[in-house]
Design an enzyme around this catalytic site. Structure first.
Site, PDB file in Angstrom:
ATOM      1  N   HIS A   1       0.828  -1.208   0.000  1.00  0.00           N
ATOM      2  CA  HIS A   1       0.000   0.000   0.000  1.00  0.00           C
ATOM      3  C   HIS A   1       0.869   1.268   0.000  1.00  0.00           C
ATOM      4  CE1 HIS A   1      -2.835  -2.785   2.348  1.00  0.00           C
ATOM      5  NE2 HIS A   1      -3.565  -2.438   1.301  1.00  0.00           N
TER       6      HIS A   1
ATOM      7  N   VAL B   1       4.503  -5.620  -4.647  1.00  0.00           N
ATOM      8  CA  VAL B   1       5.579  -5.577  -3.655  1.00  0.00           C
ATOM      9  C   VAL B   1       5.561  -6.908  -2.896  1.00  0.00           C
ATOM     10  CG1 VAL B   1       6.467  -4.394  -1.606  1.00  0.00           C
ATOM     11  CG2 VAL B   1       5.408  -3.076  -3.457  1.00  0.00           C
TER      12      VAL B   1
HETATM   13  P1  AMP Z   1      -6.552  -3.607  -0.421  1.00  0.00           P
HETATM   14  O1  AMP Z   1      -6.372  -2.829   0.828  1.00  0.00           O
HETATM   15  O2  AMP Z   1      -6.160  -5.051  -0.315  1.00  0.00           O
HETATM   16  O3  AMP Z   1      -7.911  -3.406  -1.045  1.00  0.00           O
HETATM   17  O4  AMP Z   1      -5.513  -2.998  -1.464  1.00  0.00           O
HETATM   18  C1  AMP Z   1      -5.493  -1.634  -1.769  1.00  0.00           C
HETATM   19  C2  AMP Z   1      -4.583  -1.396  -2.938  1.00  0.00           C
HETATM   20  O5  AMP Z   1      -3.272  -1.856  -2.622  1.00  0.00           O
HETATM   21  C3  AMP Z   1      -5.016  -2.181  -4.199  1.00  0.00           C
HETATM   22  O6  AMP Z   1      -4.806  -1.376  -5.350  1.00  0.00           O
HETATM   23  C4  AMP Z   1      -4.083  -3.372  -4.172  1.00  0.00           C
HETATM   24  O7  AMP Z   1      -3.857  -3.934  -5.453  1.00  0.00           O
HETATM   25  C5  AMP Z   1      -2.814  -2.729  -3.632  1.00  0.00           C
HETATM   26  N1  AMP Z   1      -1.922  -3.756  -3.084  1.00  0.00           N
HETATM   27  C6  AMP Z   1      -2.220  -4.710  -2.166  1.00  0.00           C
HETATM   28  N2  AMP Z   1      -1.152  -5.516  -1.973  1.00  0.00           N
HETATM   29  C7  AMP Z   1      -0.161  -5.065  -2.774  1.00  0.00           C
HETATM   30  C8  AMP Z   1       1.180  -5.473  -3.032  1.00  0.00           C
HETATM   31  N3  AMP Z   1       1.720  -6.515  -2.408  1.00  0.00           N
HETATM   32  N4  AMP Z   1       1.901  -4.774  -3.937  1.00  0.00           N
HETATM   33  C9  AMP Z   1       1.363  -3.702  -4.584  1.00  0.00           C
HETATM   34  N5  AMP Z   1       0.104  -3.265  -4.391  1.00  0.00           N
HETATM   35  C10 AMP Z   1      -0.655  -3.932  -3.490  1.00  0.00           C
END
Ligand code: AMP
Length: 286
Positions: free
Chosen positions: A37, A176
């Site tokens: 994030h 990441v």
């Molecule tokens: P979430 O809180 O899981 O809904 O994720 C919020 C944002 O963070 C979304 O755009 C996800 O794709 C991104 N995100 C979650 N995990 C990762 C990661 N490991 N690497 C890059 N972006 C991420």
């Protein structure tokens, strides 16, 4: 850093920022922030004058029996982490603020949700497209940053932005990973130490697929078979899907003749873990 809970307040703030000629980057999240994030926030910081994130565990993207109630939360810590990345405002509404009484308008894509995660999570992308539409209208960003870890989500949002003429640039940011290769996810906190070892098999299977392709194997079924064997050799794993498909349409590919998306979802214990990679033929032009 401002913490804003109401739609009216953040809309007013965005109007002011836009009027002053400044640009807004937006990172939607469900909180329990990790380095994945935070890298999106830094990307926003590099692109725009103002960075807004949202923290909202969106009920409409969870199906019955999924982990809506148990989804991990850590609001205070999230605020500290966001502030350190130079975030200017956090929009953190409650459910009532976003989905008042008698809510009845949803955004549903025709084709992209019928692949990959959408098959076992039939209401998921309708919930995602709906909440992102609402957040776009509320935060009014110039740029919105999403992680490629949720590859299908970025594809859905890009399609929706194109179809519905949102004046917003969508930026996809690379996945990441932990130092051992596990894609970072808020849901990794559900894994026991043993399950975490089993979860490493997802990335290992993607790397194996790339190696097989480099050794001249272009038959998708053969690569998927090898990946399944690798994953199921780890205890506690149950494959939901492993797909090799066109990176734009998400339609299955039988033979890999151009860069292909390999995506997979695996239950490790009760936790659903996802990952993906673009498989690239050595020497091919993207
Ligand atoms: P979430 O809180 O899981 O809904 O994720 C919020 C944002 O963070 C979304 O755009 C996800 O794709 C991104 N995100 C979650 N995990 C990762 C990661 N490991 N690497 C890059 N972006 C991420």
């Amino acid at each position: 850093m401002e913490i804003i809970k109401t739609v009216k307040e953040i809309q007013k703030r965005s109007d002011m920022i836009r009027r002053s000629g400044k640009t807004i980057a937006f990172v939607p999240t469900m909180g329990f922030l990790h380095e994945g994030h935070l890298s999106l926030m830094r990307e926003g910081r590099n692109r725009c004058d103002d960075v807004v994130i949202s923290i909202f565990v969106n009920p409409t993207q969870f199906g019955p029996g999924e982990d809506l109630e148990s989804y991990p939360r850590s609001f205070e810590r999230d605020c500290e982490l966001a502030e350190k990345q130079g975030v200017n405002a956090i929009f953190a509404p409650n459910e009532k603020e976003l989905y008042g009484k008698n809510f009845q308008t949803y955004v549903k894509l025709e084709d992209l949700p019928n692949h990959l995660c959408g098959i076992s999570r039939p209401v998921h992308f309708r919930g995602v497209a709906t909440v992102v539409t609402k957040l776009f209208n509320i935060v009014k960003p110039h740029f919105a940053i999403f992680g490629q870890k949720d590859y299908q989500q970025v594809a859905v949002i890009r399609q929706m932005v194109k179809d519905l003429n949102f004046d917003i640039e969508i930026v996809g940011h690379p996945t990441v990973r932990e130092t051992d290769g596990l894609a970072m996810s808020s849901r990794n906190s559900y894994l026991t130490p043993d399950q975490r070892v089993s979860a490493l098999s997802l990335y290992a299977s993607l790397k194996k697929a790339q190696t097989l392709l480099e050794n001249g194997i272009t038959d998708a079924a053969e690569i998927i078979r090898a990946a399944s064997e690798l994953i199921t050799s780890h205890p506690g794993t149950a494959i939901d899907y492993i797909t090799i498909c066109d990176p734009e349409t998400l339609a299955d590919m039988e033979t890999i003749s151009k860069p292909a998306l390999m995506a997979l979802a695996v239950k490790v214990g009760k936790t659903r873990v996802i990952d993906n990679m673009i498989l690239d033929i050595p020497g091919s032009q993207r």
